[in-house]
Structures are given as structure tokens and as C-alpha cells.
Design an enzyme around this catalytic site. Structure first.
Site, PDB file in Angstrom:
ATOM      1  N   ASN A  80       0.836  -1.196   0.000  1.00  0.00           N
ATOM      2  CA  ASN A  80       0.000   0.000   0.000  1.00  0.00           C
ATOM      3  C   ASN A  80       0.874   1.251   0.000  1.00  0.00           C
ATOM      4  O   ASN A  80       1.634   1.492   0.949  1.00  0.00           O
ATOM      5  CB  ASN A  80      -0.902   0.026   1.235  1.00  0.00           C
ATOM      6  CG  ASN A  80      -1.672   1.345   1.362  1.00  0.00           C
ATOM      7  OD1 ASN A  80      -2.639   1.568   0.644  1.00  0.00           O
ATOM      8  ND2 ASN A  80      -1.222   2.218   2.242  1.00  0.00           N
ATOM      9  N   GLU A  81       0.830   2.017  -1.079  1.00  0.00           N
ATOM     10  CA  GLU A  81       1.327   3.396  -1.182  1.00  0.00           C
ATOM     11  C   GLU A  81       2.840   3.558  -1.024  1.00  0.00           C
ATOM     12  O   GLU A  81       3.307   4.681  -0.837  1.00  0.00           O
ATOM     13  CB  GLU A  81       0.592   4.313  -0.185  1.00  0.00           C
ATOM     14  CG  GLU A  81      -0.876   4.482  -0.516  1.00  0.00           C
ATOM     15  CD  GLU A  81      -1.600   5.501   0.358  1.00  0.00           C
ATOM     16  OE1 GLU A  81      -1.030   5.917   1.383  1.00  0.00           O
ATOM     17  OE2 GLU A  81      -2.735   5.874   0.019  1.00  0.00           O
ATOM     18  N   VAL A  82       3.609   2.503  -1.109  1.00  0.00           N
ATOM     19  CA  VAL A  82       5.055   2.661  -0.963  1.00  0.00           C
ATOM     20  C   VAL A  82       5.663   3.291  -2.219  1.00  0.00           C
ATOM     21  O   VAL A  82       6.528   4.174  -2.132  1.00  0.00           O
ATOM     22  CB  VAL A  82       5.734   1.316  -0.639  1.00  0.00           C
ATOM     23  CG1 VAL A  82       7.239   1.517  -0.449  1.00  0.00           C
ATOM     24  CG2 VAL A  82       5.122   0.702   0.620  1.00  0.00           C
ATOM     25  N   SER A 116      -0.141  -0.274  -4.666  1.00  0.00           N
ATOM     26  CA  SER A 116      -1.397   0.435  -4.875  1.00  0.00           C
ATOM     27  C   SER A 116      -1.283   1.795  -4.192  1.00  0.00           C
ATOM     28  O   SER A 116      -1.072   1.853  -2.975  1.00  0.00           O
ATOM     29  CB  SER A 116      -2.570  -0.364  -4.285  1.00  0.00           C
ATOM     30  OG  SER A 116      -3.796   0.313  -4.457  1.00  0.00           O
TER      31      SER A 116
END
Length: 855
Positions: A459-461, A507
Site C-alpha cells: 500500500n502506497e510505498v 497500490s
């Protein structure tokens, strides 16, 4: 042929000829030679260095054990969270005793199987070191025979503080790995543990330790089944061709028979005689299902599931058995170049699916407390509000088997993140290998579920590296470490162990083909609304291919707030309310947006209520826009479905399972048939959106009304609503429609009717909500007892917006709530009480209000 050989051949032939369920030799009562017993009783725990032991529950964690022994106060009450931070910085010991009979010790292998240990722990068996672990997400299996003895044995586990374990390592580094959500020491990136337990902008910081999953003793002799998977090869011309892939662990070379039977469609038993070698043996058996019934997402068809049983025999002896359950369906993630860039579209059984749903976080900060019933209640709420997808967010946990079983049964597609979120991570060999084994364990555990449609790295890395200043301020090697995990280790595991599903690195992402926030390809998280305080109408400026995050906060209902506050705490800016608001600007942003749309609420409870309507109306703008622009966009997953504790957050269902306004709204804006009016360039365009595969004959009715319910004009139009499409079916010139009417005093009632009954309704207002000339309505209620509850019928003399039903005492579920009530139209809904309630009690306790009552 020798007599023994003749008998063996006859035995196998009888197995092949007999129906699976009626096999007398291998009935359900047959016990395999493998022994299994769970070690869940007699546990006790203590703080390391202290003499007192206390009863413990396994599975569980130290926080819940402390609470049950009344050694700490309720962690969720008031501001107790901060008083309990010492627990995560303390070492703990767990201990139990169990008996082992001599018949067990005669077997060649006696193993201890730990499904989940949280997180840094040494396991001692009879005071000898058995195992040293460092990953909450892995299963640990170790042979303990050398340390076991007949009779009583002692198992002791020493858990080291996940925080203190990492601090010395961090002190040696020239830089810190970023972890902006950690609400304390920034240790989470170095530890393979649920990130959300270190704190998030909707969750508390409770850094747990303990035996959070099952512990079992397994003993076997000749061989055991290590893994059993049914792989779907193709579905074509009314035939599903499958392969049973079996891994058998054998002690020595031997002959054996593998039998697989389809217990759902009662096909013949498939049998294969094999010669097992010492170690791991891989066996494949071909299977056929004629005229298969396909598995579909919620709203598109049924969810039939096929159960297969595997049995391993040596001569007539049942050595081991296993079972699995699958759904037969095809899956593709289509990413095809088009005029907007590249599509991002899930296709099930050759039918494009518009993904409707939200993001899922763990349902409790202490995940061992989440029961199957609690999972069922939450996932049923998802299904019943027309959703078909949940994204299991990468800052939580790989959910229990119950979660995925229920998603299979209810047709909820699962976007499955690996457990990495909003941080950079180490890239040394030991860490990468730990991650690899974690991924193997969980991919193999979950790959049989038809609900799972994608593996996602994190998530969002990726977007954080590119856009949060990390790229500019951190060593470049961290990007190499990133690629090692998310572009090498994880995709290679998925390719090796589950090539049937797509892998996506992050994502949001464009798979490094473009900016991770690109709206031309891949998936998008949009947070201009909320974080940047942009108006809700900015949702309509976004043109993504798949929106996997967007959201807005609200407060829970007063009943939930009462559970964690005292009366003196019930002020939005009180220290206790702020302790249950984890976003640093959360209350400020809710108030700022609220005063744009509405007047100042008159009191605390009204503020809570209006915040929920505000959230629901805002997400409605985004969700309907995302559906209107299909097929350019093919996903709408709002943030977030649920909570892990009682808090002000982005959730649509609060910690206690109470639906907020957004959950009720989602049933309307996610309906398979949606009517969605949209004003643009002086016109009111009436969109009809359909997720049905076939065209639907319907009637479009548009009625201009005043708030007293008088019809000022009305049009009716027969339409054929095209399947799997969004389209404008009627367009009205706003000026012509309004004529001389005061836009503050009228609205456009939009109804889509099928066979004369409304299936989707919406209202378009011609002025901002705070400017509407709404009178106080006189809402009447008629309550009628019915089986398992009550029928409530509501009518009004004036337009009532956001009608909200609640109880002054007691609790229960209203089948509809937070709805608009139009004069001349009744609304019927059902109420089910959580406690026994009589008709006169319900009449006394029922409260009905609308938005005008809040100001």
C-alpha cells in the site's frame, strides 16, 4: 497373480467404482494414522522477571489476557490507550503443560505447529530451546520428538518486546526507514508484524505480543499430506478440466495410493498408485467436472462451491486426508491500450466487472478476538449493500480462513495486499528470505479461494517514494531494496505458487510505466478531497482507470461514543474525543466541510449525526461519478469499510457493527441499476448505469416537486437500459425546467421503474444544502409487529432530508436509514432488535429526526 495382489487390485477397483460419499472403507469415520491435537488449554502468562503467573487464553495476546485478569483497564475507554504503552515495551512469557502418550512417541515424527506467534519469540520445550521466530505472519513447524517425554511436557514461549528488539539496530543506522504512521518509536518497518498495531491515522497504538493463532501437536509415521491444491486448467464446451496437485512428505520409500473425489458433484474417485521417495513428493491427478456451475461475483450470479477430498493410503491404512473447496470461474485482469491510456478491468467468466466496494482493515486491534460470527456480520453487510469487492489493505493482517471462506460464499471479490504499507523496508538477505517464506505460507494457504482476484505488493510505498520527499532525502539503495521485494521476491513467489492470478506491485501504481498516480493506467488513490480540503465536486474532475482509495471521515453514532466516554467528555474538542480522533486535522476538516454544506449543528449529538450525512453525501458524489464514467473507470473502492476500535474515522461501519449513513447510502449508489442526475453546462443529464449483463426494459420518470410534495411537472419515458454500460438517457435544460420557480424551494425527483416498481431513485437539488428552504416536517410512524421484528412505515407532510431512526434505549438494526422522505410517498423498513423488545417499548423509544432538527 498372488492372493495378496489380487485382493489389493480388487480393493482399488471397488474404491474407483463406489460413490465417494458411500465408500465403506474410507468413510468419514475413518481415522488417519496421523495424530493431531490442539494445545489451547492450561496456558498461563507473566511479565518476564516477575513471579506471578496468570491464566491466559490461546489464541490471544498479552493485552487481552491482562484485561481478562483485570490487570489493566479497558484499553478503548477514554484515554486509557496512552496509559498502556508500557505493555509493548515489555517482555512476556507464556507457558502450558500437556501430556504425550507412549503411542504418540512411537511414531517417527512428532511436530509442534505454530500457526502464528507474535512476533519475536523463543520457544522452549521441557526447558530446551526448540524454535526462534521473528515473523507474525508465518507458520512455524518443528519436530519436537527429541525433546518430548512420555507423560507431562512443558511448553514455554518467551516473547521479546517488538519495540525494544529493533531500537539497537536502528541506533546503528545512518538513516531511519520512514514510517510516518507509527505513533511512537518508528520501529515497524524492521519487523514483520501487523503495521496498524504501531498506530495509524484511524487506529490506536497497541504493540501486541502473544500466541495469536493455533498451536497443535502433530504426529505421523510413514507419510503425511503437506499441501493439496485443485488447479483449474480450462473451462470449455461445458467441461472443467482440473488438476489435483498434491505434496506428500514421506519418511522412506514406499508404495502408496492417492485418491481424490469430488464430494459436490459426486463424480468417480480418481486414484493413482505412486512410489514415494523420502522427502517431498509431488503428485498430479487429472479431474473433470461436466457441466460445471460457475462462480460469480455478488450481483452477477450464484456462488456454487465444489468440495474435493484427498486421501493417502498405504495398503488399507489411511495415512492422512485433506479437503479443499473451490469455485470454478475464469479470471483476467485486462490491461489493454485504448484512447484513454490502458484499461484496468477485472473480467470474470468473460464478463467485465465494475468493482464496487471498499477497503478492509482488521476488525479489531487485537485480531485474535475476531470471531467467525463477527466476520459473517461484516461481510454480510458488504454483500447486502450491493458491493462485490473488498481490498484487504496492506497495513493489517492476512485475514483468517473464515474471512476468505465467507467471501467465497457471498461473492465478494478480494484484492489482496501483502502486508507492507507506507514505509520503506530493509533489503538484506535475511529480511528478504523472511519475506519470501511469509509470502509462500500465505499464498499457499489462500490460493484455493475463488474470491481472491489479485495479489498486490504493498500500500502506497511506490507513490510515497516518488511524491512524499523520500526519493530526495533518503539513500538511493532503498529504492533498490524496494524493487528487490516488490519486483522480485513477491512476484516470483506468486508466479511459482499461484500463476492463475495477476500480481500488481503497489497500490496505487502504473507498474513503473508511468507516475504511480497516473490516471491513464493502473489504479489510483485520490485524496485531494479530505487531505487537501478540496470540495466534493473535485471527485468529478478525476478520470482514473480504477479508483482503489478515496474517502472522508465521520463520527460514529452517539451509542458508540457513549461506550468510550463519560458525559463530561462529549465535546468534539475534549481530550477524550481527540484521543479517539487519530488524524491530526480530522475534527478541523470535518467541521470545515460541514460548514460549507450546512449550518452549525445545535449540539454534540447533532454534530455526530450531520457528520455522517456529510460523509455519505460526499462519497456519493465520488461513487456515482466513478460509475457514470464506466468503462473508462472500472472500480470504486472507498476508504474504509470498518474500524478496529471505536473512533472517528473514514469507516462506513463502526467498531460495534453499527452502520453509518455511508453504509446505507452505498446500497443505493452501488445498486446494479442506478439513476444518477448530474448538472453540467446548464443541463441536467440523467445517467442510467447498469451492471446487468442484459438490457433491462424500464421507465424513466422525472418529477419536479416543491418541498410540500406538489408536482410541478412530470415526464415519463420508456427506456431499454443497456447492460454493462453508463449512458445519458435524458437531458433537461435547467432554465426551462425551473421556469419561474425558486431553486431553493424545489427539487427534481428521479425514478427508474421496472415493471411499475421503483428500482432506483435519486433527487437533484438546485441550490446548496444550506440554502434549501426546508420546513420542519411532521413525520408519522406506524409500527406493526412481524415475525422476528417490526415493520415501520413512515410518511411526512413536508420533504424530510436525511431521516434518521434510532432508539433512546436499546439497540437494533434498521433495514433502511438516513433516507429522504417525500410527501405523498411512504417508506417501509424493518427493525430487528438485539434484545427482546415489546411493541409499546419500541413506540416509546423510537426517535425519528431529519436534518432540519439538527440545526
Amino acid at each position: 497373480m498372488k492372493t495378496k495382489q489380487r485382493l489389493w487390485v480388487l480393493f482399488v477397483l471397488l474404491l474407483m467404482m463406489a460413490p465417494a460419499a458411500g465408500n465403506p472403507t474410507l468413510s468419514s469415520a475413518s481415522k488417519p494414522a496421523k495424530h493431531q491435537s490442539f494445545l489451547h488449554t492450561g496456558w498461563k502468562f507473566r511479565q518476564v522477571g516477575k513471579p506471578e503467573w496468570y491464566p491466559a487464553e490461546v489464541p490471544g495476546c498479552v493485552h487481552t489476557d491482562l484485561l481478562k485478569n483485570k490487570l489493566i483497564d479497558e484499553p478503548f475507554f477514554r484515554d486509557n490507550e496512552q496509559k498502556l504503552q508500557w505493555i509493548g515495551k515489555t517482555d512476556w512469557e507464556y507457558q502450558t503443560s500437556f501430556n504425550v502418550g507412549p503411542e504418540i512417541l512411537k511414531l517417527q515424527h512428532v511436530e509442534l505447529v505454530f500457526a502464528g506467534l507474535d512476533t519475536y519469540a523463543q520457544v522452549f520445550l521441557n526447558e530446551s530451546l526448540l524454535l526462534d521466530v521473528n515473523n507474525m505472519f508465518r507458520e512455524w513447524r518443528v519436530d519436537g520428538k527429541r525433546l518430548l517425554r512420555p507423560g507431562q511436557n512443558q511448553l514455554r514461549i518467551h516473547f521479546r518486546s517488538p519495540i525494544n528488539e529493533v531500537l539497537p539496530l536502528m541506533a546503528k543506522l545512518e538513516y531511519q526507514l520512514p514510517s510516518p504512521n507509527d505513533q511512537g518509536e518508528k520501529t515497524s518497518p524492521y519487523t514483520r508484524k501487523a503495521p496498524y498495531q504501531f498506530g495509524w491515522d484511524w487506529g490506536p497504538r497497541f504493540v501486541t505480543s502473544g500466541v495469536w493463532k493455533s498451536v497443535a501437536l502433530e504426529a505421523w509415521d510413514a507419510a503425511r499430506i503437506d499441501n493439496f491444491q485443485i488447479v483449474q486448467k480450462e473451462i470449455k464446451n461445458g467441461v472443467a478440466r482440473l488438476t489435483a496437485e498434491v505434496e506428500v512428505l514421506a519418511s522412506s520409500e514406499m508404495g502408496a495410493t492417492v485418491l481424490v473425489d469430488n464430494q459436490t458433484s459426486r463424480g468417480p474417485v480418481v486414484t493413482q498408485h505412486v512410489t514415494l521417495k523420502p522427502g517431498v513428493n509431488r503428485v498430479q491427478l487429472g479431474l473433470v467436472v461436466n457441466n460445471p456451475t460457475l462462480w460469480w461475483p455478488n450481483g452477477m450470479g450464484q456462488q456454487p462451491l465444489y468440495k474435493f477430498q484427498l486421501r493417502l493410503l498405504r495398503d488399507r491404512e489411511l495415512l492422512d486426508q485433506s479437503a479443499t473447496r473451490i469455485g470454478l470461474r475464469t479470471l483476467e485482469l485486462q490491461q489493454k491500450p485504448d484512447s484513454w491510456g490502458k484499461s484496468f478491468e477485472f473480467v470474470i467468466n468473460d464478463v467485465p466487472v465494475f468493482a464496487k466496494g471498499g477497503n478492509w482493515i482488521p476488525a479489531d486491534i487485537f485480531p485474535a478476538r475476531i470471531t467467525r460470527d463477527r466476520y459473517r456480520e461484516l461481510i454480510k453487510s458488504v454483500r447486502d449493500t450491493n458491493m462485490n469487492m473488498l481490498r484487504v489493505w496492506g497495513g493489517g493482517i492476512y485475514e483468517s480462513d473464515d474471512f476468505y471462506d465467507l467471501c467465497d460464499e457471498m461473492g465478494i471479490l478480494v484484492w489482496q495486499d501483502f502486508m507492507f504499507a507506507c514505509s520503506m523496508y530493509p533489503g538484506d538477505r535475511e529480511f528478504l528470505e523472511n519475506v519470501r517464506q511469509e509470502a509462500i505460507d500465505n499464498v499457499k494457504r489462500l490460493r484455493h479461494h475463488p474470491s481472491i482476484v489479485i495479489w498486490c505488493g504493498n500500500n502506497e510505498v511506490e507513490t510515497a517514494w516518488m511524491h512524499w520527499g523520500w526519493k530526495q532525502n533518503l539513500p538511493a539503495k532503498l529504492w533498490d531494496d524496494y524493487k528487490a521485494i516488490f519486483h522480485d521476491v513477491l512476484p516470483s513467489v506468486c508466479a511459482a505458487f499461484d500463476p492463475s492470478r495477476p500480481y500488481w506491485p503497489s497500490s496505487p501504481s502504473s507498474n513503473l510505466e508511468d507516475d504511480p498516480d497516473s490516471q491513464k493506467m493502473g489504479d489510483v488513490h485520490y485524496w485531494g478531497v479530505w487531505h487537501a480540503a478540496l470540495p466534493f465536486t473535485d471527485y468529478e474532475k478525476q478520470l482514473p482507470r480504477f479508483m482503489s482509495e478515496y474517502g472522508f471521515q465521520s463520527f460514529p453514532q452517539i451509542e458508540t461514543v457513549n461506550a468510550y466516554t463519560l458525559p463530561e467528555d462529549r465535546d468534539i474538542q475534549s481530550p477524550v474525543m481527540l484521543a479517539h480522533q487519530k488524524h491530526p486535522r480530522g475534527n478541523q476538516l470535518i467541521r470545515e466541510y460541514m460548514l460549507r454544506e450546512y449550518p452549525q449543528p445545535k449540539d454534540f449529538e447533532s454534530f455526530l449525526y450531520v457528520s455522517q450525512v456529510l460523509q455519505a453525501e460526499g462519497i456519493k458524489v465520488g461513487a456515482e461519478h466513478l460509475r457514470r464514467i464506466m468503462p473508462r473507470n472500472m472500480g470504486s473502492l472507498y476508504w474504509q469499510i470498518n474500524d478496529c476500535w471505536p473512533v472517528a474515522s473514514w469507516s462506513s461501519i463502526d467498531y460495534f457493527g453499527r452502520w453509518k449513513a455511508l453504509q446505507y447510502y452505498s446500497r443505493r449508489f452501488y445498486d446494479n441499476l442506478l439513476i444518477s442526475p448530474h448538472e453540467q453546462d446548464g443541463k441536467i443529464n440523467i445517467y442510467l448505469v447498469s451492471d446487468h449483463q442484459k438490457s433491462v426494459s424500464a421507465q424513466l420518470r422525472l418529477t419536479l416537486m416543491d418541498f410540500a410534495g406538489h408536482k410541478l411537472s412530470e415526464t415519463n419515458k420508456d427506456v431499454a437500459v443497456e447492460g454493462l454500460r453508463s449512458h445519458v438517457y435524458q437531458s433537461l435544460v435547467k432554465a426551462d425546467l425551473l421556469g419561474s420557480q425558486d431553486p431553493r424551494k424545489v427539487f427534481l425527483q428521479c425514478d427508474l421503474l421496472v415493471a411499475g416498481k421503483p428500482v432506483s431513485s435519486s433527487r437533484h437539488f438546485f441550490a446548496p444544502a444550506k440554502d434549501l428552504a426546508l420546513a420542519k416536517p411532521d413525520i408519522t410512524t406506524l409500527i406493526t409487529p412481524k415475525q422476528n421484528g417490526f415493520l415501520i412505515t413512515l410518511t411526512t407532510n413536508e420533504f424530510a432530508r436525511g431521516v434518521y431512526l434510532s432508539l433512546s434505549q436499546g439497540d437494533g438494526f434498521f433495514s433502511d436509514n438516513y433516507f429522504d422522505l417525500v410527501p405523498g410517498r411512504k417508506v417501509e423498513l424493518e427493525f430487528t432488535s438485539r434484545q427482546p423488545i415489546k411493541l409499546d417499548q419500541l413506540r416509546r423509544n423510537l426517535k425519528v429526526r431529519s436534518l432540519v432538527d439538527a440545526f
